[in-house]
Design a protein around this motif. Structure first.
Motif, mmCIF file in Angstrom:
data_model
loop_
_atom_site.group_PDB
_atom_site.id
_atom_site.type_symbol
_atom_site.label_atom_id
_atom_site.label_comp_id
_atom_site.label_asym_id
_atom_site.label_seq_id
_atom_site.Cartn_x
_atom_site.Cartn_y
_atom_site.Cartn_z
ATOM 1 N N GLY A 138 3.592 -28.215 2.575
ATOM 2 C CA GLY A 138 3.424 -28.822 3.884
ATOM 3 C C GLY A 138 2.405 -28.239 4.839
ATOM 4 O O GLY A 138 2.522 -28.440 6.047
ATOM 5 N N ALA A 139 1.372 -27.543 4.336
ATOM 6 C CA ALA A 139 0.309 -27.080 5.231
ATOM 7 C C ALA A 139 -0.461 -28.280 5.779
ATOM 8 O O ALA A 139 -0.581 -29.321 5.131
ATOM 9 N N ASP A 140 -1.008 -28.131 6.997
ATOM 10 C CA ASP A 140 -1.813 -29.185 7.605
ATOM 11 C C ASP A 140 -3.287 -29.060 7.239
ATOM 12 O O ASP A 140 -4.032 -30.041 7.329
ATOM 13 N N LEU A 141 -3.707 -27.863 6.884
ATOM 14 C CA LEU A 141 -5.090 -27.612 6.492
ATOM 15 C C LEU A 141 -5.137 -26.329 5.670
ATOM 16 O O LEU A 141 -4.163 -25.570 5.613
ATOM 17 N N ILE A 142 -6.277 -26.098 5.055
ATOM 18 C CA ILE A 142 -6.526 -24.854 4.326
ATOM 19 C C ILE A 142 -7.617 -24.093 5.068
ATOM 20 O O ILE A 142 -8.668 -24.659 5.391
ATOM 21 N N PHE A 143 -7.340 -22.820 5.355
ATOM 22 C CA PHE A 143 -8.312 -21.977 6.054
ATOM 23 C C PHE A 143 -8.755 -20.862 5.106
ATOM 24 O O PHE A 143 -8.001 -19.934 4.823
ATOM 25 N N ILE A 144 -9.974 -20.977 4.601
ATOM 26 C CA ILE A 144 -10.565 -19.970 3.713
ATOM 27 C C ILE A 144 -11.316 -18.987 4.602
ATOM 28 O O ILE A 144 -12.263 -19.363 5.293
ATOM 29 N N GLU A 145 -10.909 -17.720 4.596
ATOM 30 C CA GLU A 145 -11.488 -16.802 5.578
ATOM 31 C C GLU A 145 -11.829 -15.436 5.000
ATOM 32 O O GLU A 145 -11.371 -15.050 3.925
ATOM 33 N N THR A 146 -12.689 -14.724 5.757
ATOM 34 C CA THR A 146 -13.054 -13.332 5.478
ATOM 35 C C THR A 146 -13.730 -13.175 4.122
ATOM 36 O O THR A 146 -13.652 -12.126 3.503
ATOM 37 N N MET A 147 -14.391 -14.212 3.657
ATOM 38 C CA MET A 147 -15.117 -14.143 2.396
ATOM 39 C C MET A 147 -16.464 -13.454 2.622
ATOM 40 O O MET A 147 -17.224 -13.836 3.509
ATOM 41 N N SER A 148 -16.755 -12.454 1.791
ATOM 42 C CA SER A 148 -18.027 -11.738 1.916
ATOM 43 C C SER A 148 -18.998 -12.066 0.789
ATOM 44 O O SER A 148 -20.067 -11.468 0.693
ATOM 45 N N LEU A 180 -23.853 -11.857 4.530
ATOM 46 C CA LEU A 180 -22.677 -11.468 3.776
ATOM 47 C C LEU A 180 -22.977 -10.250 2.925
ATOM 48 O O LEU A 180 -24.133 -9.886 2.709
ATOM 49 N N LEU A 181 -21.936 -9.628 2.390
ATOM 50 C CA LEU A 181 -22.102 -8.442 1.549
ATOM 51 C C LEU A 181 -23.044 -8.714 0.388
ATOM 52 O O LEU A 181 -23.855 -7.855 0.015
ATOM 53 N N THR A 182 -22.968 -9.915 -0.207
ATOM 54 C CA THR A 182 -23.835 -10.237 -1.341
ATOM 55 C C THR A 182 -25.116 -10.950 -0.919
ATOM 56 O O THR A 182 -25.818 -11.510 -1.764
ATOM 57 N N GLY A 183 -25.419 -10.945 0.376
ATOM 58 C CA GLY A 183 -26.749 -11.336 0.827
ATOM 59 C C GLY A 183 -26.910 -12.691 1.475
ATOM 60 O O GLY A 183 -28.000 -13.032 1.935
ATOM 61 N N ALA A 184 -25.879 -13.513 1.552
ATOM 62 C CA ALA A 184 -26.036 -14.866 2.078
ATOM 63 C C ALA A 184 -26.276 -14.866 3.585
ATOM 64 O O ALA A 184 -25.637 -14.124 4.326
#
Length: 391
Positions: A138-148, A180-184
């Motif tokens: 029952g989540a209303d959305l997905i929050f993808i966060e803190t990706m490096s 980002l850590l990998t350069g993005a």
């Protein structure tokens, strides 16, 4: 009203930190906070409720590290079902309208190839398990966060889009260099997120609002979807057994409020922020008219690190990775001389091309296998976008 309809007309307030509050409640070093959904549900509910009452439209479930690398399938389901039940109970108790629950997804804890040893498809599978359970409960959305890492971000976003119909927000952790850590770069992440169908893109964690200001500006300049900013309360320092942060409520609110004036549409706090920070922020922006999200109409390609735009200046495409009329290159393909092929890519980057064409088509070799291998090897040594040239 669903969250995307609400976002069209409003500035969306996220919640603040979770981990730092749990540490204050007794979370031990090395202890998985996600297990508190089972062992301390009242503590988690009280934190969610305090954020709702402080003005958060969205709270993130206590599932940041909930993935199948850390937990068995049954444990994972118990953690996520518990997290969603707790969040729903907090929302109901708040009695407030237009309050939403985000399934929080963080990094899996391993770097993807070519920078680490986790296969991309394995990462997609890991994220699919979490996202599927989030929609199920029952989540209303997905929050993808803190990706490096942009590859891991891509894996999580693909997983969310492929296995659920929920809106997806994507937020990355940028360093002091604005990458980002990998350069993005922010431009690369905006292109990736929009291209894969994210509903909002932004930055969180790592730094305070003033340090993330340039990242936010770059995202606003190129993004045709709402921009998120969820910074830390400054930089951490250890005082005795406590971790403290160097930006107080007023400074945090002032800096973030000014970024809302520039066009940021989704705001909240990360490490070190508390319900008091969110209450202050909510009060400061509640009467602001949100800036419209403009369609930028950009034509762009992106690698894991770099965006290349078409239209203003010529985009140079390096064509040397191609066997046509090149006996030495044909020999390299037949002999699996990958180093020669990679050197061709590096030399073209040094000459200033913006995109690398990759053609390894010879009748006598296994072209799909060679194209996959060459692509991965090039991605390990050059940030240029690749143009795959194959019949």
């Amino acid at each position: 009203m669903n969250i995307l309809e609400f976002l069209k007309e409003n500035i969306l307030i996220l919640d603040g930190g979770m981990g730092t509050l749990l540490q204050q409640k007794g979370l031990g070093a090395g202890e998985y906070p996600e297990l508190w959904n089972i062992s301390h549900p009242d503590v988690i509910k009280d934190i969610h409720l305090s954020y709702f009452k402080s003005g958060s439209h969205v709270i993130c479930t206590n599932t940041f590290g909930a993935n199948s690398l850390k937990f068995s399938d049954s444990e994972l389901e118990d953690i996520i079902s518990g997290a969603l039940a707790i969040a729903k109970a907090a929302r109901e108790e708040s009695g407030l309208e237009n309050r939403f629950i985000a399934l929080d997804i963080g990094p899996v804890g391993k770097l993807l190839k070519p920078f680490g040893d986790l296969d991309f498809e394995d990462a997609v599978g890991i994220f699919k398990k979490t996202a599927t359970l989030g929609e199920k409960y029952g989540a209303d959305l997905i929050f993808i966060e803190t990706m490096s890492d942009s590859y891991e971000t891509k894996a999580a976003l693909l997983a969310a889009k492929e296995c659920s119909a929920l809106p997806v927000f994507v937020s990355n952790a940028y360093g002091a260099d604005g990458k980002l850590l990998t350069g993005a770069t922010p431009a690369a992440m905006a292109a990736l997120a929009e291209g894969l169908g994210a509903d909002a893109v932004g930055a969180n964690c790592s730094l305070g609002p003033s340090e993330l200001c340039e990242v936010a500006k770059e995202l606003l300049a190129v993004s045709s979807i709402p921009v998120i900013l969820k910074p830390n309360a400054g930089l951490p320092a250890v005082e005795g057994e406590r971790t403290v942060y160097n930006i107080g409520c007023d400074e945090f609110t002032s800096e973030l409020s000014s970024l809302v004036d520039m066009g940021v549409r989704v705001v909240g706090g990360c490490c070190g922020t508390t319900p008091e920070y969110i209450a202050s922020l909510s009060s400061a922006v509640k009467d602001k008219n949100p800036c419209p999200v403009e369609e930028k109409n950009l034509s762009v390609v992106s690698s894991f690190a770099r965006a290349v735009y078409f239209g203003k200046t010529p985009a140079l495409i390096g064509e040397r990775i191609n066997p046509n009329g090149k006996p030495r290159f044909k020999e390299a393909l037949r002999e699996n001389d990958i180093s020669y092929i990679v050197k061709e890519g590096i030399s073209q980057e040094e000459c200033g091309v913006h995109i690398l064409d990759v053609n390894v088509g010879l009748p006598e070799i296994n072209e799909p296998e060679m194209l996959t291998r060459v692509t991965k090897e090039l991605q390990a040594v050059t940030p240029l976008p690749l143009q795959l040239d194959t019949s």
